[in-house]
Design an enzyme around this catalytic site. Structure first.
Site, mmCIF file in Angstrom:
data_model
loop_
_atom_site.group_PDB
_atom_site.id
_atom_site.type_symbol
_atom_site.label_atom_id
_atom_site.label_comp_id
_atom_site.label_asym_id
_atom_site.label_seq_id
_atom_site.Cartn_x
_atom_site.Cartn_y
_atom_site.Cartn_z
ATOM 1 N N CYS A 180 -2.192 -0.920 5.278
ATOM 2 C CA CYS A 180 -3.332 -0.526 4.442
ATOM 3 C C CYS A 180 -4.430 -1.580 4.482
ATOM 4 C CB CYS A 180 -2.881 -0.302 3.003
ATOM 5 S SG CYS A 180 -1.632 0.988 2.821
ATOM 6 N N ARG B 206 -0.539 8.778 2.987
ATOM 7 C CA ARG B 206 -1.713 8.296 3.717
ATOM 8 C C ARG B 206 -2.547 9.503 4.167
ATOM 9 N NH1 ARG B 206 -1.771 3.165 5.473
ATOM 10 N NH2 ARG B 206 0.478 3.042 5.740
#
Length: 203
Positions: A43, A118
């Site tokens: 991330c 995600r």
């Protein structure tokens, strides 16, 4: 589950740049993307690259918005850490969604782990969801592809055309199938390779 071509679910949320309501962003494109958790390696690389390309999204009248179910305090600490360790300042807002309200609207909660999936969504200036994708937790996203997607959607909207496989800005686009026999014949006379598809360049 949210569907492409339908109105994007509206929400009001707290972000690292203050309160935000999605419907107040009408008139510009929105790229909403979720990440599984703050301080995670994949991330962090994604946020850094979104930040590097932020100005390119701005030129496309597109607002980036991050999202996870972490708290606002976690977000602030993480963004400060990214800036202090890499020198990269995150210029876009990140939604804090610890109650999973926004995440559930966009089907972003992995009920097995409790983490945010995600996911990524492109919303047009009219508030319509135009693109949606979900990535596995171990796979980082290719950020230039989202720039290409937005450019393709904007080209399609502006000229009423479609974009072929592997299209890049500046390349030929596809005009839809003719609606009359006369139009089909005219296309062939104008040099189209087939009666049902026509490629042309746009600016």
């Amino acid at each position: 589950m949210v569907k492409v071509g339908t109105p994007a679910p509206d929400f009001t949320a707290q972000t690292t740049q203050g309160p935000m309501q999605l419907s107040q962003l009408r008139g510009q494109w929105v790229l909403l993307f979720a990440h599984p958790g703050d301080f995670t390696p994949v991330c962090t690389t994604e946020f850094m690259d979104f930040a590097r390309k932020h100005d390119e999204f701005v030129k496309l009248n597109t607002k980036l918005i991050g999202l996870s179910i972490d708290t606002i305090f976690s977000h602030i600490a993480w963004l400060r850490d990214i800036e202090q360790t890499s020198g990269i300042k995150i210029p876009f807002p990140v939604i804090a969604d610890p109650d999973k309200v926004v995440a559930r609207l966009y089907d972003l909660v992995d009920e097995r782990t409790g983490q945010t999936i995600r996911g990524v969504f492109v919303i047009d200036p009219e508030g319509i969801l135009r693109f949606a994708a979900y990535y596995p937790i171990e796979l980082g996203r290719y950020i230039p592809e989202f720039l290409r997607i937005i450019k393709a959607l904007q080209t399609s909207d502006k000229y009423g055309v479609a974009t072929p496989a592997n299209w890049q800005p500046g390349e030929e686009v596809v005009v839809g199938a003719p609606k009359t026999l006369e139009e089909a014949d005219r296309r062939l006379q104008e040099g189209a390779s087939t009666w049902y598809i026509l490629k042309k360049r746009v600016d």
